[in-house]
Design a protein around this motif. Structure first.
Motif, short mmCIF file in Angstrom:
data_model
loop_
_atom_site.label_atom_id
_atom_site.label_comp_id
_atom_site.label_asym_id
_atom_site.label_seq_id
_atom_site.Cartn_x
_atom_site.Cartn_y
_atom_site.Cartn_z
N SER A 115 0.85 -1.43 0.00
CA SER A 115 0.07 0.01 -0.05
C SER A 115 0.99 1.28 0.08
CB SER A 115 -0.89 -0.06 1.07
OG SER A 115 -1.77 1.30 1.30
N ARG A 116 1.87 1.28 0.75
CA ARG A 116 2.75 2.03 0.74
C ARG A 116 3.45 2.50 -0.58
NH1 ARG A 116 4.99 5.12 5.07
NH2 ARG A 116 6.96 6.37 4.67
N LEU A 117 3.86 1.40 -1.13
CA LEU A 117 4.46 1.77 -2.54
C LEU A 117 3.21 2.16 -3.59
CD1 LEU A 117 6.76 0.98 -4.49
CD2 LEU A 117 5.94 -1.15 -4.71
N ASP A 118 2.11 1.87 -3.39
CA ASP A 118 1.30 2.13 -4.39
C ASP A 118 0.85 3.66 -4.13
OD1 ASP A 118 0.77 -0.12 -5.25
OD2 ASP A 118 -1.01 -0.81 -4.10
N GLN A 119 0.90 3.93 -2.64
CA GLN A 119 0.52 5.65 -2.72
C GLN A 119 1.87 6.23 -3.02
OE1 GLN A 119 -0.27 6.06 1.49
NE2 GLN A 119 -1.66 4.26 1.58
N ARG A 120 2.98 5.97 -2.88
CA ARG A 120 4.03 6.76 -3.45
C ARG A 120 4.29 6.85 -5.01
NH1 ARG A 120 9.55 7.11 0.44
NH2 ARG A 120 9.53 8.93 -1.16
N LEU A 121 3.73 5.79 -5.73
CA LEU A 121 3.73 5.83 -6.96
C LEU A 121 2.83 6.55 -7.72
CD1 LEU A 121 4.67 1.78 -8.01
CD2 LEU A 121 5.73 3.97 -8.70
N THR A 122 1.76 6.59 -6.91
CA THR A 122 0.32 7.33 -7.31
C THR A 122 0.84 8.84 -7.33
OG1 THR A 122 -1.27 5.81 -6.36
CG2 THR A 122 -1.79 8.02 -6.81
N VAL A 123 1.43 9.14 -6.15
CA VAL A 123 1.86 10.65 -6.06
C VAL A 123 2.98 11.11 -6.88
CG1 VAL A 123 2.59 12.34 -4.68
CG2 VAL A 123 1.02 10.76 -3.66
N ALA A 124 4.02 10.31 -6.93
CA ALA A 124 5.13 10.43 -7.80
C ALA A 124 4.70 10.58 -9.06
CB ALA A 124 6.08 9.49 -7.64
N THR A 125 4.01 9.56 -9.91
CA THR A 125 3.70 9.50 -11.38
C THR A 125 2.83 10.84 -11.61
OG1 THR A 125 2.06 7.89 -10.83
CG2 THR A 125 4.03 7.35 -11.58
N GLY A 126 1.85 11.07 -10.47
CA GLY A 126 0.97 12.19 -10.86
C GLY A 126 1.65 13.68 -10.96
N TYR A 127 2.71 13.74 -10.18
CA TYR A 127 3.36 15.03 -10.23
C TYR A 127 4.53 14.98 -11.44
CZ TYR A 127 1.52 17.16 -6.39
OH TYR A 127 0.47 17.67 -5.44
N VAL A 128 5.14 13.71 -11.68
CA VAL A 128 5.95 14.01 -13.18
C VAL A 128 5.08 14.33 -14.15
CG1 VAL A 128 7.34 12.40 -14.36
CG2 VAL A 128 7.59 12.20 -11.95
N ALA A 129 3.76 13.62 -14.25
CA ALA A 129 2.89 14.07 -15.45
C ALA A 129 2.48 15.50 -15.45
CB ALA A 129 1.61 13.45 -15.15
N THR A 130 2.33 16.00 -14.30
CA THR A 130 1.97 17.52 -13.98
C THR A 130 3.24 18.27 -14.86
OG1 THR A 130 0.56 17.32 -12.07
CG2 THR A 130 1.52 19.42 -12.45
N GLY A 131 4.52 17.98 -14.17
CA GLY A 131 5.54 18.73 -14.44
C GLY A 131 5.66 18.51 -16.21
N LEU A 132 5.34 17.54 -16.65
CA LEU A 132 5.40 17.32 -18.14
C LEU A 132 4.56 18.15 -18.93
CD1 LEU A 132 6.56 13.72 -18.15
CD2 LEU A 132 7.74 15.52 -19.01
N LEU A 133 3.19 18.10 -18.18
CA LEU A 133 2.14 18.86 -18.92
C LEU A 133 2.41 20.46 -18.74
CD1 LEU A 133 -0.81 18.82 -19.95
CD2 LEU A 133 -1.60 19.04 -17.54
N ALA A 134 3.11 20.87 -17.76
CA ALA A 134 3.48 22.13 -17.67
C ALA A 134 4.57 22.60 -18.82
CB ALA A 134 4.05 22.59 -16.39
N LEU A 135 5.30 21.53 -19.10
CA LEU A 135 6.38 21.70 -20.35
C LEU A 135 5.49 21.94 -21.42
CD1 LEU A 135 9.48 21.94 -21.18
CD2 LEU A 135 9.21 19.34 -21.22
#
Length: 303
Positions: A115-135
């Motif tokens: 569960s902890r891994l799923d949560q960290r992956l969820t947040v991490a991938t979400g913010y990487v996607a946000t950064g790429l979207l901003a780019l």
């Protein structure tokens, strides 16, 4: 970026203020840790009180919507309810119990770690996607600022958009695992209440905005090719691609409803705010440069 988000302690989403996603309020609220994590406004049968890695409280009902207390709290901290992994009796026959009703400690540890891994992956991938979207929204203004040619479609912008879509899909996949345990009824609980009405608390609004964003991203991905550009023609293709602005707004709302502004000390929130500022300034600058470049030159008349 993903490796850093997954490994550096500063980017651990569980280290910051937890959001009570089970609250009936449309605005995100910090979880009352002093009261065992339960929100006074939570109603029986409401969905779990976890955001994407911020809250540790077990749902008041299991993922299938029955009245049987959930045997698990997704991350299993000491603030979990009496039916969670961390403390208290567990109903006989629940996951991870033997016939005597005792919890399987090994199974608990595995579930907590997953569960902890799923949560960290969820947040991490979400913010990487946000950064790429901003780019993708900064490429055009950068070209105008550097006096470079600003084509209708550029490979840099298109590739960044494709990576945005890829990380967004991974974000959605792991985000659904956090609350639903892979069950269809759990997926539906992200969007509808037990009576079938749309879920309009902060948890529901966060999921609805996220759903709209992933639909737009998926649609833009399908037309991110030279073939689609030739088929749709440049004006139509460009108009559709401008839906990227709506996507960015939906992503910001998604983060807001999931309590990003409750965790202003989190580097994730800092990155989100920097992305919003960069896109806003970049777009304003781009509009001004475009207007100055295309503004009609005044003609001098003879005296």
């Amino acid at each position: 970026m993903l490796v850093l988000f997954m490994t550096l302690p500063a980017f651990d989403p569980l280290a910051y203020v937890r959001t009570d996603m089970g609250s009936s309020s449309a605005l995100p609220r910090a979880m009352d840790m002093g009261g065992g994590g339960a929100s006074p406004s939570r109603q029986p049968g409401d969905f779990g009180a976890m955001d994407h890695g911020a809250s540790q409280t077990a749902p008041p009902a299991d993922h299938g919507g029955s009245r049987t207390p959930s045997p698990t709290a997704h991350a299993g901290t000491a603030g979990a309810s009496s039916t969670g992994h961390a403390s208290g009796p567990t109903p006989a026959g629940a996951h991870g119990t033997d016939q005597a009703g005792q919890m399987d400690a090994g199974g608990i540890t595995d579930e907590r770690a997953k569960s902890r891994l799923d949560q960290r992956l969820t947040v991490a991938t979400g913010y990487v996607a946000t950064g790429l979207l901003a780019l993708t929204l900064l490429v055009g203004p950068a070209n105008l600022l550097l006096r470079r040619r600003n084509p209708i479609s550029s490979y840099l912008r298109r590739d960044a958009g494709m990576w945005t879509a890829g990380f967004s899909v991974v974000h959605v996949f792991f985000g659904l695992q956090v609350h639903s345990a892979g069950q269809l009824s759990g997926f539906l609980a992200y969007f509808v209440a037990a009576d079938g009405s749309p879920l309009l608390n902060s948890f529901g609004l966060g999921n609805w905005t996220g759903l709209l964003a992933i639909v737009v991203v998926a649609g833009l991905l399908t037309i991110s090719s030279d073939l689609a550009l030739r088929t749709l023609k440049a004006p139509t293709w460009k108009w559709l691609q401008r839906l990227n602005y709506a996507t960015f707004a939906l992503v910001v709302l998604h983060a807001f409803f999931y309590g990003a502004l409750l965790r202003v000390t989190s580097p994730f929130t800092v990155l989100l705010l920097l992305s919003v500022i960069a896109v806003s300034v970049g777009q304003a600058l781009g509009i001004w440069l475009w207007w100055r470049r295309h503004a009609p030159t005044p003609t001098l008349t003879a005296a």
